[in-house]
Structures are given as structure tokens and as C-alpha cells.
Design a protein around this motif. Structure first.
Motif, short mmCIF file in Angstrom:
data_model
loop_
_atom_site.label_atom_id
_atom_site.label_comp_id
_atom_site.label_asym_id
_atom_site.label_seq_id
_atom_site.Cartn_x
_atom_site.Cartn_y
_atom_site.Cartn_z
N VAL A 163 2.60 9.49 8.45
CA VAL A 163 2.64 9.63 6.98
C VAL A 163 1.35 9.10 6.38
CG1 VAL A 163 3.76 8.80 4.88
CG2 VAL A 163 5.15 9.60 6.78
N ALA A 164 0.89 7.97 6.90
CA ALA A 164 -0.30 7.32 6.34
C ALA A 164 -1.56 8.15 6.57
CB ALA A 164 -0.47 5.93 6.94
N ASN A 192 2.52 13.61 6.52
CA ASN A 192 3.80 14.17 6.93
C ASN A 192 4.50 13.15 7.82
OD1 ASN A 192 3.28 14.53 9.79
ND2 ASN A 192 1.88 16.17 9.20
N SER A 193 5.76 13.41 8.12
CA SER A 193 6.53 12.45 8.89
C SER A 193 7.06 13.04 10.18
CB SER A 193 7.70 11.93 8.05
OG SER A 193 8.55 13.00 7.70
N LEU A 238 0.80 -1.22 0.00
CA LEU A 238 0.00 0.00 0.00
C LEU A 238 0.84 1.27 0.00
CD1 LEU A 238 -2.70 -1.02 2.64
CD2 LEU A 238 -2.98 -0.90 0.15
N LEU A 239 2.09 1.16 0.37
CA LEU A 239 2.94 2.35 0.49
C LEU A 239 3.33 2.86 -0.90
CD1 LEU A 239 5.22 1.15 3.40
CD2 LEU A 239 3.17 2.59 3.54
N SER A 240 3.25 4.19 -1.06
CA SER A 240 3.54 4.74 -2.38
C SER A 240 4.57 5.85 -2.36
CB SER A 240 2.25 5.24 -3.03
OG SER A 240 1.67 6.25 -2.21
N THR A 241 4.80 6.49 -1.23
CA THR A 241 5.76 7.59 -1.21
C THR A 241 7.13 7.10 -0.78
OG1 THR A 241 5.37 8.21 1.10
CG2 THR A 241 3.91 9.19 -0.57
N PRO A 242 8.17 7.77 -1.25
CA PRO A 242 9.52 7.38 -0.84
C PRO A 242 9.71 7.44 0.68
CG PRO A 242 9.64 8.83 -2.74
CD PRO A 242 8.20 8.82 -2.28
N LYS A 243 9.12 8.46 1.33
CA LYS A 243 9.26 8.61 2.78
C LYS A 243 8.59 7.46 3.51
CE LYS A 243 10.68 10.82 6.39
NZ LYS A 243 12.11 10.94 6.68
N SER A 244 7.40 7.06 3.08
CA SER A 244 6.71 5.96 3.76
C SER A 244 7.48 4.66 3.58
CB SER A 244 5.27 5.82 3.27
OG SER A 244 5.21 5.49 1.90
N LYS A 245 8.07 4.46 2.41
CA LYS A 245 8.87 3.25 2.18
C LYS A 245 10.14 3.27 3.01
CE LYS A 245 6.92 2.33 -2.29
NZ LYS A 245 7.08 1.68 -3.54
#
Length: 107
Positions: free
Chosen positions: A87-88, A92-93, A21-28
Motif C-alpha cells: 500500500v505504501a 494497492n493491497s 504517516l498513514l492516510s488511507t483507510p486500507k493502510s490503517k
């Protein structure tokens, strides 16, 4: 020991679903940090299980050995989990120091 194996299977399945489900570089990036912490914890857990199976319960539960050790317990994963949740839900992180789940913004 069967409970540990069952829990590991459930966690592996849930993390696999989350990974897809993860799509952003930060979430990965955060997810990979969680996986890394989990790998370290799992190594300590396996050592703990081995010691207990070998009849060395005192060694397994003492500081510095097995899953009871802070070095292998994966405490850093709490921060990574909170960041990933942020993030999800918020996009933001920002790090949360209170370890509480992020709140959802209402329209």
C-alpha cells in the motif's frame, strides 16, 4: 532482558511514526492488523520471559508455551507487513505470497 526492552522501545517509536504517516483507510486497517498480531506476540514473549525468570526454561522453550509457540508467535504479521508495504509503495493491497518486499515501479 535489557535488549528486549530496548528493541520494544525502538519498535514502539517506529510504529508510532508509521501510524502518523498513514492516510488511507486500507493502510490503517492493515496497520491495525499488524498491531493486533504484535500484541499477541508480545503476550507470548512476556510469558516466555516470566517462565525463564522463574527458572522454568524447559517450559518456556517447549511447544505451546511462551514465545516459542506458533500460536503466539505472530506469523500472520508477515502477511500484514507485506500488504502494508505494498500500500505504501504501490497504492494497492495485493497480497504477496513470497514474503519479499514489493518492488518500486520506475518511470
Amino acid at each position: 532482558m535489557n535488549a528486549i526492552a530496548s528493541a520494544r522501545k525502538n519498535i514502539d517509536e517506529n510504529l508510532g511514526q508509521l501510524d502518523r504517516l498513514l492516510s488511507t483507510p486500507k493502510s490503517k486497517e492493515i496497520f491495525n492488523a499488524i498491531q493486533s498480531a504484535r500484541d499477541k506476540y508480545r503476550a507470548g514473549q512476556e510469558e516466555f520471559i516470566r517462565l525463564v525468570a522463574d527458572g522454568k526454561k524447559p517450559e518456556a522453550t517447549s511447544d505451546g508455551a511462551g514465545a516459542g509457540s506458533n500460536a503466539t508467535h505472530g506469523h500472520g504479521s508477515r502477511h500484514a507487513t507485506a500488504a502494508l508495504a505494498s500500500v505504501a509503495t504501490n497504492g494497492n493491497s495485493s497480497s504477496r505470497s513470497d514474503h519479499s518486499p514489493p518492488t518500486r515501479m520506475r518511470a
